[in-house]
Scaffold this motif. Structure first.
Motif, PDB file in Angstrom:
ATOM      1  N   PHE A   1       0.833  -1.209   0.000  1.00 46.05           N
ATOM      2  CA  PHE A   1       0.000   0.000   0.000  1.00 46.05           C
ATOM      3  C   PHE A   1       0.869   1.262   0.000  1.00 46.05           C
ATOM      4  CE2 PHE A   1      -3.992  -2.119   0.582  1.00 46.05           C
ATOM      5  CZ  PHE A   1      -3.749  -3.209   1.407  1.00 46.05           C
ATOM      6  N   PRO A   2       1.632   1.493  -1.067  1.00 48.56           N
ATOM      7  CA  PRO A   2       2.441   2.711  -1.101  1.00 48.56           C
ATOM      8  C   PRO A   2       1.563   3.958  -1.122  1.00 48.56           C
ATOM      9  CG  PRO A   2       2.541   1.551  -3.207  1.00 48.56           C
ATOM     10  CD  PRO A   2       1.834   0.641  -2.251  1.00 48.56           C
ATOM     11  N   ILE A   3       1.997   4.960  -0.388  1.00 47.81           N
ATOM     12  CA  ILE A   3       1.245   6.211  -0.236  1.00 47.81           C
ATOM     13  C   ILE A   3       2.137   7.375  -0.624  1.00 47.81           C
ATOM     14  CG2 ILE A   3       0.312   7.802   1.505  1.00 47.81           C
ATOM     15  CD1 ILE A   3      -0.730   5.329   3.004  1.00 47.81           C
ATOM     16  N   SER A   4       1.571   8.319  -1.336  1.00 46.89           N
ATOM     17  CA  SER A   4       2.281   9.567  -1.613  1.00 46.89           C
ATOM     18  C   SER A   4       1.529  10.715  -0.975  1.00 46.89           C
ATOM     19  CB  SER A   4       2.430   9.801  -3.120  1.00 46.89           C
ATOM     20  OG  SER A   4       1.213  10.259  -3.671  1.00 46.89           O
ATOM     21  N   ARG A   5       2.297  11.757  -0.603  1.00 45.88           N
ATOM     22  CA  ARG A   5       1.698  12.957   0.008  1.00 45.88           C
ATOM     23  C   ARG A   5       2.533  14.148  -0.475  1.00 45.88           C
ATOM     24  NH1 ARG A   5      -0.931  15.051   4.761  1.00 45.88           N
ATOM     25  NH2 ARG A   5      -1.849  16.874   3.773  1.00 45.88           N
ATOM     26  N   PRO A   6       2.334  14.526  -1.725  1.00 44.79           N
ATOM     27  CA  PRO A   6       3.198  15.553  -2.312  1.00 44.79           C
ATOM     28  C   PRO A   6       2.959  16.962  -1.789  1.00 44.79           C
ATOM     29  CG  PRO A   6       1.482  14.923  -3.847  1.00 44.79           C
ATOM     30  CD  PRO A   6       1.383  13.982  -2.680  1.00 44.79           C
ATOM     31  N   ASN A   7       1.768  17.232  -1.257  1.00 45.91           N
ATOM     32  CA  ASN A   7       1.480  18.556  -0.706  1.00 45.91           C
ATOM     33  C   ASN A   7       0.412  18.436   0.376  1.00 45.91           C
ATOM     34  OD1 ASN A   7      -1.196  18.725  -1.973  1.00 45.91           O
ATOM     35  ND2 ASN A   7      -0.051  18.960  -3.905  1.00 45.91           N
ATOM     36  N   LEU A   8      -0.008  19.569   0.896  1.00 47.86           N
ATOM     37  CA  LEU A   8      -0.887  19.557   2.068  1.00 47.86           C
ATOM     38  C   LEU A   8      -2.365  19.370   1.741  1.00 47.86           C
ATOM     39  CD1 LEU A   8       0.787  22.378   4.198  1.00 47.86           C
ATOM     40  CD2 LEU A   8       0.781  19.927   4.666  1.00 47.86           C
ATOM     41  N   THR A   9      -2.694  19.203   0.462  1.00 47.51           N
ATOM     42  CA  THR A   9      -4.101  18.999   0.094  1.00 47.51           C
ATOM     43  C   THR A   9      -4.338  17.729  -0.706  1.00 47.51           C
ATOM     44  OG1 THR A   9      -3.880  20.268  -1.964  1.00 47.51           O
ATOM     45  CG2 THR A   9      -4.520  21.502   0.023  1.00 47.51           C
ATOM     46  N   PHE A  10      -3.326  16.921  -0.910  1.00 47.11           N
ATOM     47  CA  PHE A  10      -3.464  15.790  -1.829  1.00 47.11           C
ATOM     48  C   PHE A  10      -2.691  14.585  -1.325  1.00 47.11           C
ATOM     49  CE2 PHE A  10      -4.607  14.116  -5.903  1.00 47.11           C
ATOM     50  CZ  PHE A  10      -3.557  13.305  -6.314  1.00 47.11           C
ATOM     51  N   SER A  11      -3.269  13.392  -1.574  1.00 47.66           N
ATOM     52  CA  SER A  11      -2.587  12.149  -1.257  1.00 47.66           C
ATOM     53  C   SER A  11      -3.085  11.059  -2.195  1.00 47.66           C
ATOM     54  CB  SER A  11      -2.861  11.734   0.192  1.00 47.66           C
ATOM     55  OG  SER A  11      -2.226  10.502   0.506  1.00 47.66           O
ATOM     56  N   THR A  12      -2.240  10.071  -2.405  1.00 51.67           N
ATOM     57  CA  THR A  12      -2.659   8.891  -3.160  1.00 51.67           C
ATOM     58  C   THR A  12      -2.336   7.643  -2.372  1.00 51.67           C
ATOM     59  OG1 THR A  12      -0.595   8.547  -4.392  1.00 51.67           O
ATOM     60  CG2 THR A  12      -2.221  10.045  -5.372  1.00 51.67           C
ATOM     61  N   LEU A  13      -3.177   6.639  -2.562  1.00 52.62           N
ATOM     62  CA  LEU A  13      -2.950   5.297  -2.020  1.00 52.62           C
ATOM     63  C   LEU A  13      -2.967   4.344  -3.200  1.00 52.62           C
ATOM     64  CD1 LEU A  13      -2.981   3.178   0.417  1.00 52.62           C
ATOM     65  CD2 LEU A  13      -5.449   3.083  -0.001  1.00 52.62           C
ATOM     66  N   THR A  14      -1.944   3.511  -3.303  1.00 54.77           N
ATOM     67  CA  THR A  14      -1.900   2.487  -4.340  1.00 54.77           C
ATOM     68  C   THR A  14      -2.107   1.130  -3.698  1.00 54.77           C
ATOM     69  OG1 THR A  14      -0.417   3.796  -5.734  1.00 54.77           O
ATOM     70  CG2 THR A  14      -0.510   1.430  -6.159  1.00 54.77           C
ATOM     71  N   VAL A  15      -2.990   0.350  -4.277  1.00 55.47           N
ATOM     72  CA  VAL A  15      -3.160  -1.044  -3.871  1.00 55.47           C
ATOM     73  C   VAL A  15      -2.428  -1.873  -4.920  1.00 55.47           C
ATOM     74  CG1 VAL A  15      -4.788  -2.845  -3.230  1.00 55.47           C
ATOM     75  CG2 VAL A  15      -5.426  -0.442  -2.951  1.00 55.47           C
ATOM     76  N   SER A  16      -1.340  -2.527  -4.503  1.00 51.32           N
ATOM     77  CA  SER A  16      -0.426  -3.179  -5.442  1.00 51.32           C
ATOM     78  C   SER A  16      -0.671  -4.676  -5.526  1.00 51.32           C
ATOM     79  CB  SER A  16       1.021  -2.941  -5.003  1.00 51.32           C
ATOM     80  OG  SER A  16       1.303  -1.575  -4.902  1.00 51.32           O
ATOM     81  N   ASN A  17      -0.360  -5.217  -6.713  1.00 48.27           N
ATOM     82  CA  ASN A  17      -0.420  -6.669  -6.907  1.00 48.27           C
ATOM     83  C   ASN A  17      -1.692  -7.245  -6.275  1.00 48.27           C
ATOM     84  OD1 ASN A  17       0.369  -9.259  -7.643  1.00 48.27           O
ATOM     85  ND2 ASN A  17       1.625  -9.544  -5.819  1.00 48.27           N
ATOM     86  N   MET A  18      -2.816  -6.759  -6.762  1.00 49.76           N
ATOM     87  CA  MET A  18      -4.095  -7.053  -6.115  1.00 49.76           C
ATOM     88  C   MET A  18      -4.518  -8.510  -6.225  1.00 49.76           C
ATOM     89  SD  MET A  18      -6.340  -3.648  -6.906  1.00 49.76           S
ATOM     90  CE  MET A  18      -5.876  -3.513  -8.621  1.00 49.76           C
ATOM     91  N   SER A  19      -5.216  -8.936  -5.186  1.00 47.91           N
ATOM     92  CA  SER A  19      -5.860 -10.246  -5.160  1.00 47.91           C
ATOM     93  C   SER A  19      -7.316 -10.032  -4.757  1.00 47.91           C
ATOM     94  CB  SER A  19      -5.156 -11.164  -4.162  1.00 47.91           C
ATOM     95  OG  SER A  19      -5.347 -10.676  -2.855  1.00 47.91           O
TER      96      SER A  19
END
Lengths: 108, 113
Positions: free
Chosen positions: B66-84
């Motif tokens: 579950f890699p997460i990015s938080r490039p700024n104070l109003t945005f974030s992403t969550l990746t669900v990897s190699n899903m099952s």
């Protein structure tokens, strides 16, 4: 961590009836919130109520922190009240933890 | 309150692929939270995302999955990897406003075939 127990797990009402949902927590908390998740999955914050009583229209909530419980009252229920009601509790010593929820069905 | 836009609202994915979920908040926040809600279950915190630092993961969740990015104070992403199929859930982002009151995005309904 803190234990959060909700009752009843399921509740079926006829439109117009009143109901009380309960949330028990295992230790002192300084954060207690009630949420409604509608059938489409949207979570709405109903109350932030670590202690005392609040009212918002047909809904009201009471938290007795010293006795470690909170109650959510729904009066004159409507079909749009259907969904899952979650209690969220925590505090300075505990992470915020959701209860398992109460599934409410209001029939017309 | 808070206006939280989350997308996609739903997706159907194939096993072994990855999906990135985006969360946009209407004003700056220090912390953003990602939750998972498995079918018929309550919400479980995956991780807390702070801007400028690595996310803090809860027990049972790892950055590789579950890699997460938080490039700024109003945005974030969550990746669900190699899903099952076991990853089929609702994923929700959340922010805190005023003394710990939580607000949630509309959620991403993920189905993995």
């Amino acid at each position: 961590g803190i234990q959060v127990e909700q009752s009843p797990p399921d509740l079926i009402l006829q439109e117009g009836a009143n109901s009380t949902l309960r949330c028990n927590f295992s230790d002192s908390v300084n954060n207690l919130q009630w949420f409604h998740q509608n059938p489409w999955g949207q979570l709405i914050n109903l109350f932030y109520i670590p202690s005392g009583t609040k009212q918002n229209g047909r809904l009201s909530a009471t938290t007795v922190a010293t006795e470690r419980y909170s109650l959510l009252y729904i009066s004159s229920s409507q079909t749009t009240d259907s969904g899952v009601y979650f209690c969220l509790s925590g505090g300075s010593n505990y992470k915020l933890t959701f209860g398992k929820g109460t599934l409410l069905t209001v029939n017309p | 309150s808070a206006v939280i836009s989350q997308k996609p609202s739903r997706d159907i994915c194939q096993r072994g692929t990855s999906l990135t979920i985006q969360c946009q908040v209407d004003s700056q926040v220090t912390m953003m939270f990602w939750y998972r809600q498995q079918p018929g279950q309550s919400l479980t915190l995956i991780a807390t995302a702070n801007q400028g630092s690595e996310a803090t993961y809860e027990s049972g969740f790892v950055i590789d999955k579950f890699p997460i990015s938080r490039p700024n104070l109003t945005f974030s992403t969550l990746t669900v990897s190699n899903m099952s199929p076991e990853d089929s859930s609702i994923y929700l982002c959340s922010v805190e406003r005023g003394r710990g009151k939580l607000f949630f995005g509309s959620g991403t309904q993920l189905s993995v075939l």
